[in-house]
Design an enzyme around this catalytic site. Structure first.
Site, short mmCIF file in Angstrom:
data_model
loop_
_atom_site.label_atom_id
_atom_site.label_comp_id
_atom_site.label_asym_id
_atom_site.label_seq_id
_atom_site.Cartn_x
_atom_site.Cartn_y
_atom_site.Cartn_z
N ASP A 205 2.96 -3.36 16.81
CA ASP A 205 2.27 -4.26 15.88
C ASP A 205 3.29 -5.16 15.23
OD1 ASP A 205 3.08 -3.06 12.99
OD2 ASP A 205 2.87 -1.46 14.46
N ASP A 207 4.54 -6.24 11.56
CA ASP A 207 4.43 -5.62 10.25
C ASP A 207 3.72 -6.56 9.27
OD1 ASP A 207 5.22 -3.01 9.27
OD2 ASP A 207 6.32 -4.10 7.73
#
Length: 265
Positions: A205, A207
């Protein structure tokens, strides 16, 4: 009489990575630091005796701040392990990485607190840690897949919560590349035991401060890691086959001439 080691190389599995070997033999290992996260599985990979240990436990029972890192590394060393490959889930902090990238970082920043992070409990033993990852093991991983990126700084935070946007933006502003919750003290404990260690970071992902939107969530992290498990397993098997002899590596020779005040099994 000398005994053959049960294993010479180990993989420490991260989030969603709870098994690796086919038909393994399990070793229940006691340590001076308590129980490791799970029994250590041992089998053969690429012609080498390899161990596997899920750092979070067999069913992810252990959050990052409750993992017994000292017991985990000591258990592996007691079985003969001298080289450690450590896949982990990470968030991206900068736009030069993206979800799905695999990165072998070359630097680490510790922002954890409250963890037992050393075997040294008495005396003067100061481990050199300017370069926290073994360059030989890192090179073997990079050579295993041309898509693997080499270099970058991984900041390790205490967890288990994810970062605020302000924290994430601060870390990115320092020039750091990746964020993780388990990379420390794992790396320094391996160095104290004379083990060669490299992190293999899967970007799951971006952040919270790296982009607009809702921020990172647990489902996203777990799903991204699960989708890349087969790729990681293949990468690890090839890297294990690429590994050379660790004899003479500075990861272990740093302690030559130093009286250690802790046991190296």
């Amino acid at each position: 009489m000398t005994h053959e080691p049960a294993a010479e190389v180990a993989v420490i599995g991260g989030t969603g990575f709870y098994s690796f070997l086919e038909d393994p033999v399990e070793h229940v290992v006691g340590t001076p630091y308590g129980a490791p996260s799970a029994p250590v599985s041992v089998g053969t990979v690429a012609g080498r005796r390899a161990a596997f240990l899920p750092r979070h436990g067999p069913h992810h029972e252990l959050p990052p701040h409750r993992i017994n890192y000292r017991a985990n590394l000591w258990a592996l060393r007691s079985l003969g392990v001298r080289q450690v490959l450590a896949p982990c889930a990470v968030g991206g902090l900068r736009d030069d990485v993206a979800p799905g990238d695999v990165v072998v970082p070359d630097q680490l920043v510790d922002r954890t607190w409250g963890r037992a992070q050393s075997y040294v409990e008495t005396g003067a033993v100061h481990v050199p840690f300017a370069d926290p990852y073994c360059p030989r093991v890192s090179a073997a991983v990079v050579a295993a897949d041309e898509r693997v990126r080499h270099g970058g700084t991984m900041v390790v935070v205490e967890g288990p919560r994810f970062s605020t946007r302000a924290e994430s933006r601060h870390y990115a502003a320092q020039g750091w590349t990746l964020i993780n919750m388990t990379g420390h003290p794992e790396a320094v404990l391996a160095r104290e035991l004379g083990q060669c260690y490299a992190a293999i970071a899967l970007v799951t992902d971006m952040d919270a401060g790296a982009e607009s939107g809702a921020g990172v969530g647990q489902e996203e992290v777990f799903a991204r890691f699960a989708a890349n498990l087969d790729r990681l397993r293949g990468l690890l098997a090839t890297a294990i086959g690429n590994l050379g002899d660790p004899d003479g590596c500075t990861c272990s020779t740093w302690a030559d001439g130093i009286e250690l005040t802790y046991e190296v099994p």
